[in-house]
Scaffold this active site. Structure first.
Site, short mmCIF file in Angstrom:
data_model
loop_
_atom_site.label_atom_id
_atom_site.label_comp_id
_atom_site.label_asym_id
_atom_site.label_seq_id
_atom_site.Cartn_x
_atom_site.Cartn_y
_atom_site.Cartn_z
CG LEU A 108 42.79 42.84 39.38
CD1 LEU A 108 42.30 41.47 39.07
CD2 LEU A 108 42.59 44.29 38.78
CG HIS A 109 47.86 38.52 42.50
ND1 HIS A 109 47.53 37.17 41.85
CD2 HIS A 109 46.48 38.13 42.86
CE1 HIS A 109 47.37 36.40 42.13
NE2 HIS A 109 45.87 36.80 42.93
CG LEU A 110 51.01 39.72 37.03
CD1 LEU A 110 52.94 40.97 36.96
CD2 LEU A 110 51.63 38.86 36.19
#
Lengths: 105, 156
Positions: free
Chosen positions: A20-22
């Protein structure tokens, strides 16, 4: 135990390589904001605001993380289903292979 | 993970000249090169990669903050720094407001966990209004380092 029809939750696993990156958090927030329901994400015993990218980023949820998406409100079920589908679909991103640069001949 | 584990203090900028996204990113990457954290030979390639990432969606995440970043094989560990803008940078942020605080991150391609933990650390601090207010008031590189140290200590 009475079942509250306006509350709904579902467990889902993060399966995209980068977690769950940007960009994926931004997609999650954007989808969550389409619903009136209050959206929470439970992970590792903590609760996060599904409509806040800042809050979602503080999860640092890697591939393999099991999240519980929980919503309360008249469209809670639709919200949870849509968000779970987004996670299962790897956020509709091309899943970048890790270390592809190194393994190239 | 602490802020000063990945923020290169010698590359911190407290008064960005740039008013636009591309110029701001180039200015910060140049500062990392000057500080010896990046090979000058990779300056253009890293700047390009970060700009390409912005094409996929702005990393201006609202509240005057942006986190431009890329994965790049030139680094073998996470390299980052902080830049402050007095006049604000037009960043096409999610809330359409100018950006005053930029955390620029370059991650090795094969360490997504460290990248996520850095984002976690940065967002956790940026949710703290006092931290954001103190950071924006910092006038010198030393002010910024002291603030990051103070918050790193508090997080222990």
């Amino acid at each position: 135990m009475t079942h509250d029809p306006s509350s709904f939750s579902r467990q889902v696993e993060i399966t995209n390589a980068l977690g769950l990156h940007l960009r994926t958090a931004a997609k999650f927030e954007e989808s969550a904001r389409r619903f009136r329901a209050d959206v929470r994400v439970l992970f590792n015993g903590c609760e996060y605001n599904g409509k806040s990218i800042m809050s979602l980023l503080t999860m640092a949820a890697e591939k393999g993380a099991i999240l519980t998406i929980e919503a309360k409100g008249d469209d809670a079920r639709d919200a949870v289903e849509a968000l779970a589908e987004l996670v299962i679909a790897k956020f509709h991103e091309i899943d970048e292979e890790l270390g592809a640069e190194e393994s190239a001949p | 993970m602490k802020l000063l584990d990945f923020v290169a203090s010698e590359a911190i900028l407290v008064d960005l000249e740039a008013a636009g996204k591309e110029e701001a990113i180039r200015e910060i990457v140049a500062s990392l090169c000057q500080a010896g954290r990046l090979n000058v030979a990779d300056q253009e390639s890293v700047s390009r990669a970060i700009l390409n990432r912005e094409q996929l969606g702005s990393t201006g995440i609202g509240q005057g903050v942006a986190v431009p970043h890329t994965r790049h094989p030139t680094v073998d560990r996470l390299v980052a720094t902080v830049a402050l803008s007095r006049g604000g940078v037009e960043f096409a942020a999610l809330d359409n407001e100018p950006v005053y605080i930029l955390f620029l991150l370059i991650s090795p391609p094969n360490q997504p966990g460290d990248h996520l933990r850095a984002l976690e650390n940065i967002s956790r601090h940026l949710k703290d209004e006092r931290f954001v207010s103190f950071l924006r008031q910092a006038k010198t590189r030393e002010n910024v380092v002291e603030l990051l140290e103070e918050y790193d200590q508090a997080a222990l």
